[in-house]
Design a protein around this motif. Structure first.
Motif, short mmCIF file in Angstrom:
data_model
loop_
_atom_site.label_atom_id
_atom_site.label_comp_id
_atom_site.label_asym_id
_atom_site.label_seq_id
_atom_site.Cartn_x
_atom_site.Cartn_y
_atom_site.Cartn_z
N GLU A 98 130.39 52.55 15.93
CA GLU A 98 129.55 53.70 16.22
C GLU A 98 128.08 53.31 16.33
O GLU A 98 127.31 53.98 17.00
CB GLU A 98 129.70 54.77 15.14
N ARG A 99 127.70 52.24 15.64
CA ARG A 99 126.30 51.80 15.60
C ARG A 99 126.21 50.32 15.94
O ARG A 99 127.04 49.53 15.51
CB ARG A 99 125.69 52.02 14.22
N ASP A 123 123.04 47.52 15.78
CA ASP A 123 121.66 47.31 15.36
C ASP A 123 121.03 48.61 14.84
O ASP A 123 119.87 48.91 15.12
CB ASP A 123 120.84 46.71 16.51
N GLY A 124 121.84 49.39 14.12
CA GLY A 124 121.35 50.61 13.51
C GLY A 124 121.25 51.82 14.43
O GLY A 124 120.86 52.90 13.99
N ARG A 125 121.58 51.66 15.70
CA ARG A 125 121.49 52.78 16.66
C ARG A 125 122.87 53.28 17.04
O ARG A 125 123.79 52.49 17.23
CB ARG A 125 120.75 52.34 17.92
N MET A 126 123.01 54.59 17.17
CA MET A 126 124.27 55.17 17.62
C MET A 126 124.51 54.74 19.06
O MET A 126 123.59 54.71 19.88
CB MET A 126 124.21 56.71 17.56
N VAL A 127 125.76 54.37 19.36
CA VAL A 127 126.12 53.90 20.70
C VAL A 127 127.45 54.51 21.12
O VAL A 127 128.20 55.04 20.30
CB VAL A 127 126.22 52.35 20.74
N SER A 128 127.75 54.41 22.40
CA SER A 128 129.04 54.87 22.90
C SER A 128 130.14 53.95 22.37
O SER A 128 129.87 52.80 22.02
CB SER A 128 129.05 54.88 24.43
#
Length: 157
Positions: free
Chosen positions: A71-72, A74-79
């Motif tokens: 889901e993340r 590098d700490g960022r939400m992603v597809s």
């Protein structure tokens, strides 16, 4: 394709089932055909200046097999498919590409190096992979063995 979902959908990725169940207009179908061609053209222009395109194979280290993707990153939400971003160009363009072990995580899992070549330059890709393997051998190192399968089949099978 929808008939395939009706028959086999329970064994397919929910994301694929969702994509296949979408309504497709002529405009969406046309766009879906044009987008990969644009990637092919851009990659051909890039590869006219380079023999090989070298990237990580995935954007993250190995993750549990029972999830679509992390889901993340590098700490960022992603597809759910963001982890496959580096393989997309080779998959869309049909260019020869190989993934070779290039290192190991702290947990001892392999990290891949993807080598992509020019269109029909399969031999160049294989030579580069062999050269990398000679420089960084890995065949002696494998991840820990997976758990042994159960000795009896689960009920219902």
């Amino acid at each position: 394709m929808r008939r395939l979902i009706d028959t086999h959908g329970g064994r397919m990725s929910p994301h694929l089932v969702s994509l296949m169940r979408q309504s497709w207009t002529a405009e969406r179908f046309t766009d879906a055909n044009i987008a990969p061609k644009a990637v092919v053209n851009r990659m051909a222009r890039l590869m006219s200046s380079y023999d090989l395109f070298v990237t990580p194979t995935t954007a993250v280290p190995p993750f549990p097999v029972d999830i679509q993707g992390p889901e993340r990153i590098d700490g960022r939400m992603v597809s759910p498919t963001a982890w496959t971003g580096f393989t997309l160009a080779a998959n869309l363009t049909g260019q020869p590409s190989i993934s070779v072990p290039a290192g190991w995580t702290c947990e001892g899992l392999p990290v891949g190096l993807q080598i992509t070549g020019r269109h029909l330059a399969d031999a160049d890709v294989l030579r580069a992979a062999a050269a990398f393997e000679r420089a960084a051998p890995w065949a002696h190192r494998w991840p820990a063995d997976p758990p042994s399968p159960p000795t009896t089949a689960p009920s219902g099978l």
